[in-house]
Design an enzyme around this catalytic site. Sequence first.
Site, mmCIF file in Angstrom:
data_model
loop_
_atom_site.group_PDB
_atom_site.id
_atom_site.type_symbol
_atom_site.label_atom_id
_atom_site.label_comp_id
_atom_site.label_asym_id
_atom_site.label_seq_id
_atom_site.Cartn_x
_atom_site.Cartn_y
_atom_site.Cartn_z
ATOM 1 C CG HIS A 199 -2.107 -1.019 0.791
ATOM 2 N ND1 HIS A 199 -2.084 -2.315 1.230
ATOM 3 C CD2 HIS A 199 -3.170 -0.906 -0.046
ATOM 4 C CE1 HIS A 199 -3.121 -2.958 0.711
ATOM 5 N NE2 HIS A 199 -3.797 -2.126 -0.063
ATOM 6 N NE ARG A 342 -11.254 -1.841 -0.395
ATOM 7 C CZ ARG A 342 -10.016 -2.187 -0.712
ATOM 8 N NH1 ARG A 342 -9.819 -3.127 -1.631
ATOM 9 N NH2 ARG A 342 -8.984 -1.608 -0.152
ATOM 10 C CD GLU A 441 -9.949 -8.051 -2.436
ATOM 11 O OE1 GLU A 441 -8.953 -7.450 -2.838
ATOM 12 O OE2 GLU A 441 -10.683 -7.596 -1.559
ATOM 13 C CG ASP A 465 -5.534 -8.732 -1.669
ATOM 14 O OD1 ASP A 465 -4.465 -9.019 -1.122
ATOM 15 O OD2 ASP A 465 -6.228 -7.754 -1.353
ATOM 16 C CB CYS A 512 -10.293 -1.680 -8.657
ATOM 17 S SG CYS A 512 -10.600 -2.907 -7.394
HETATM 18 C C1 PEP Z 1 -6.653 -5.560 -4.769
HETATM 19 O O1 PEP Z 1 -6.465 -6.442 -3.944
HETATM 20 O O2 PEP Z 1 -6.354 -5.658 -5.986
HETATM 21 C C2 PEP Z 1 -7.234 -4.285 -4.345
HETATM 22 C C3 PEP Z 1 -7.563 -3.362 -5.224
HETATM 23 O O3 PEP Z 1 -7.376 -4.079 -3.004
HETATM 24 P P1 PEP Z 1 -6.170 -3.647 -2.021
HETATM 25 O O4 PEP Z 1 -4.964 -3.372 -2.889
HETATM 26 O O5 PEP Z 1 -6.617 -2.463 -1.274
HETATM 27 O O6 PEP Z 1 -5.995 -4.862 -1.175
HETATM 28 MG MG MG Z 2 -7.345 -6.271 -2.011
#
Ligand code: PEP
Ligand code: MG
Length: 588
Positions: A199, A342, A441, A465, A512
């Site tokens: 992140h 989300r 995911e 994920d 996404c």
């Molecule tokens: C993902 O897992 O691709 C996603 C968009 O969620 P995050 O990156 O916040 O886990």
């Molecule tokens: Mg994710």
Amino acid sequence: MAHPVVEQETVYRGIPASPGIAIAPVHVVARGFSAPDVYEIGEAEVPGEQERFLRAVQRTKRQLVELQQRLDNLSGGGEGGIFEAHAMMLEDKSVIERVTKAIASRLQNAEFAYYAVMQTFLEAMRRVPDPFLRERTADIEDVAQRVLHNFQPDSDASHPAPDGRHILIAYDVPPSEVATMARRHVAGFASEQGSVNSHAAILARAFGTPAVVGIEGAVIGVRALTPAILDGYSGTLILHPTPATLERYRRLDEQKASVRSRIESERGKATDTLDGRALTVSANIELVEELAIVRHSGAKGVGLYRTEFLLLNGGEMPGEDQQAAAYSKVAAELAPHTVTIRTLDAGGDKLPVEPLTEPEPNPFLGWRGVRVSLARPAMFREQVRAVLRASAHGKIALMFPMISGLSEVLLCKDVVSRCMEELDREGVRFDESLPVGVMIEVPATALCADLIAPEVDFFSIGTNDLIQYTVAADRVNPHVADLYRPTHPAVVRLMKRTVDAAAANGIPTAVCGEMAGDVRFTPLLIGLGVEELSVGPQQVSEVGQAVRSLSYAECAAMSDEALKLGRSAAVLELCLSLAGKRYPDLLE
Ligand code: PEP
Ligand code: MG
């Protein structure tokens, strides 16, 4: 007198995590405290350096005693004892002895000798199995940091980083740090931990901060204020660059800036393929502060609003009213486009929603996402109500993260219905046909997509994920970064299965995850039948241009071919050959 060490250009290689070039001196933060400058000393300077060390210890001792008294006076309850413990650590005989010896034997300045001794000590402490002792490392770091600052009597201990632009080098960079980097003059960062899909890296891309992750040995090997170049395109950190290297990077920076301005000149244009299939290119956001960047990017709404970043400034989620205000602001500012909110996805590499009594052995397989929301019904209800209330101020869609099966979907829908009934009774306005969707995911969910599709209004594939769970390679562990392959045939098949199940039930599929923002994969995603690509705000224009350069028919034919291939590399090659034909300049 100090004798500066003559340095040669040195290159560290890591993983490119956020594009861009930063040219600035470095600031090194070793787990909790900064590495001081190092220089050689002559034999005659040894007693003077040892004396300097002892003076820094004495100065620190005086500060700790004062802090202890102040705290005791304030609380009256002996809380100042913590500083008494710190003072004892400070005067530990073995540390004092080792440092004074190190100054004499290594002929290095006192602060570096102290830093090196403390680092070795802390490494050993981190390996002890006893959790109580392990926890004491934070206290030792605190003391060490204080001593290091006290080598310069006039230093301001609360501002260890240089005032001007600098490149931050750290063992790990938490996501919470990235949002404030520009304000703190951080021109870019390199970390030993982390990966492209951590992140921190996602936020770095959103804010346009160059970043390189997975650089081994950088923290211990790099000295404070060394002149450096951070290359977020190739994933390199160059120390003591020669004039020729500096010139090469200045030219590269200019070249990239001109490509960027050409792409940006097409901002906001429609994103249909050459043969007329309409794609939505929307943006991912983590913080309300990104709204301006999103509006500037020309994105058609937000395909993923990661609300867990509301946790950043405290341990808890803000209350319903505060959340409703944040969501309403985003929805109202981006209307008439949709903002897909989300629900909380805490855990994993993001902040936990509450301190855990025991650290989880496998946080990504643990208490995260919708699992936390379902276990904390009051908190979940507050968030769903806040989203519903905001839906009266713009166009909102709601989605749930980390769904691992149909039962969770039904439980979440039940919470939504109950919140709608409550608001109805209270006479509060909301969008009664608010679209409700789920993230795909977890492989189990992709495999059961046909069972889930009739229950929801849309799917959004979270490739970050989905990839890590499919190939069993942690998305933030640089040691398995090579196994983490977006074009792995299993990932492609799961995506295809998801899109087909959605289409059979008349609902759309978005992507996404970070894969959506990487133009190497645009032909594959379009070809699989994805209808929305939600990408980092800085990638919106580029992805839009890629979409406009492709035809859906050729992408579909390519993805049919890709589905027959057995190796990730072969799928990637196929993607690259089509992308290379249609938009070679975007791949440079
Ligand atoms: C993902 O897992 O691709 C996603 C968009 O969620 P995050 O990156 O916040 O886990
Ligand atoms: Mg994710």
